[in-house]
Design a protein around this motif. Structure first.
Motif: not given
Lengths: 83, 143
Positions: A2-11, B123-125
């Protein structure tokens, strides 16, 4: 396979993880919470976000126990601060 | 016509307002969120915004749709800037057009509050002496 899962993280969560994008294999019965727990095991610095992180599956907010399907884009979002 | 954007370009309020009002509209309300030069007693140098772009635009669309059904407004536009934004520059502009001013004011307020609550933007300050990610409400969003 099966296709993989794409995991995204931010900031701040992306910085704590050291990367903003990871592909993980899908398995039967996978949940968003299980994916997060796996990430925290790999990168303990992410534990600081466990209580505040929001989860989006394919661009929609979902609860922690949401099922994850093959090919999904699963994003972990620290508290947002736009505006 | 609605319009939702994440952009690295400077936000030009007049251009975003232009054409928002249709022939049935008697009110256009525009809100600009502007980078403050002081925050928590610190002198702010600039902000750096990051967005989950693929999700932010659909979230803007859902916020606008909710405002339309709740307040009966006609047009909603939301433009959010990302990247480096200087003090005094707009980081976000919300425009609402409606038949009458009451609904336009109420909807613009609601739309902006929702952008701050759920739009996947951070936002990054950068201030004198350091820099820090700004975190909004700590309660996880389920929308």
């Amino acid at each position: 396979m099966s296709r993989p899962v794409t995991v995204l993280l931010f900031a701040a969560a992306r910085e704590a993880c050291g990367t903003g994008r990871i592909e993980i294999p899908h398995r039967e019965g996978l949940t968003a919470a299980a994916v997060w727990e796996g990430l925290v095991r790999e990168k303990p610095a992410l534990e600081a976000f466990s209580r505040t992180v929001s989860i989006a599956r394919n661009h929609r907010f979902v609860p922690r126990d949401a099922a994850v399907e093959p090919g999904d884009e699963l994003a972990f979002l620290p508290p947002v601060s736009g505006g | 016509m609605d319009d939702f954007r994440i952009t690295t370009d400077r936000l030009e309020e007049a251009a975003i307002i232009a054409g928002a009002a249709g022939v049935r509209d008697g009110a256009v309300v525009a809100f600009s969120g502007v980078v403050r030069g002081r925050n928590l007693g610190r002198r702010v140098l600039h902000l750096e915004y990051e967005a989950y772009e693929a999700m932010a635009v659909p979230v803007f669309e859902r916020i606008a749709e909710a405002a339309r059904s709740r307040f009966g407004v006609a047009t909603v536009r939301i433009h959010h800037r990302i990247g480096r934004v200087e003090v005094g520059e707009a980081s976000v502009v919300v425009v609402v057009a409606s038949g009458h001013r009451g609904a336009a004011f109420d909807a613009a307020r609601r739309v902006m509050d929702e952008v701050k609550r759920i739009a996947p933007v951070w936002k990054r300050e950068y201030f004198e002496g350091g820099d820090v990610w700004v975190e909004g409400p700590k309660e996880p969003v389920t929308e």
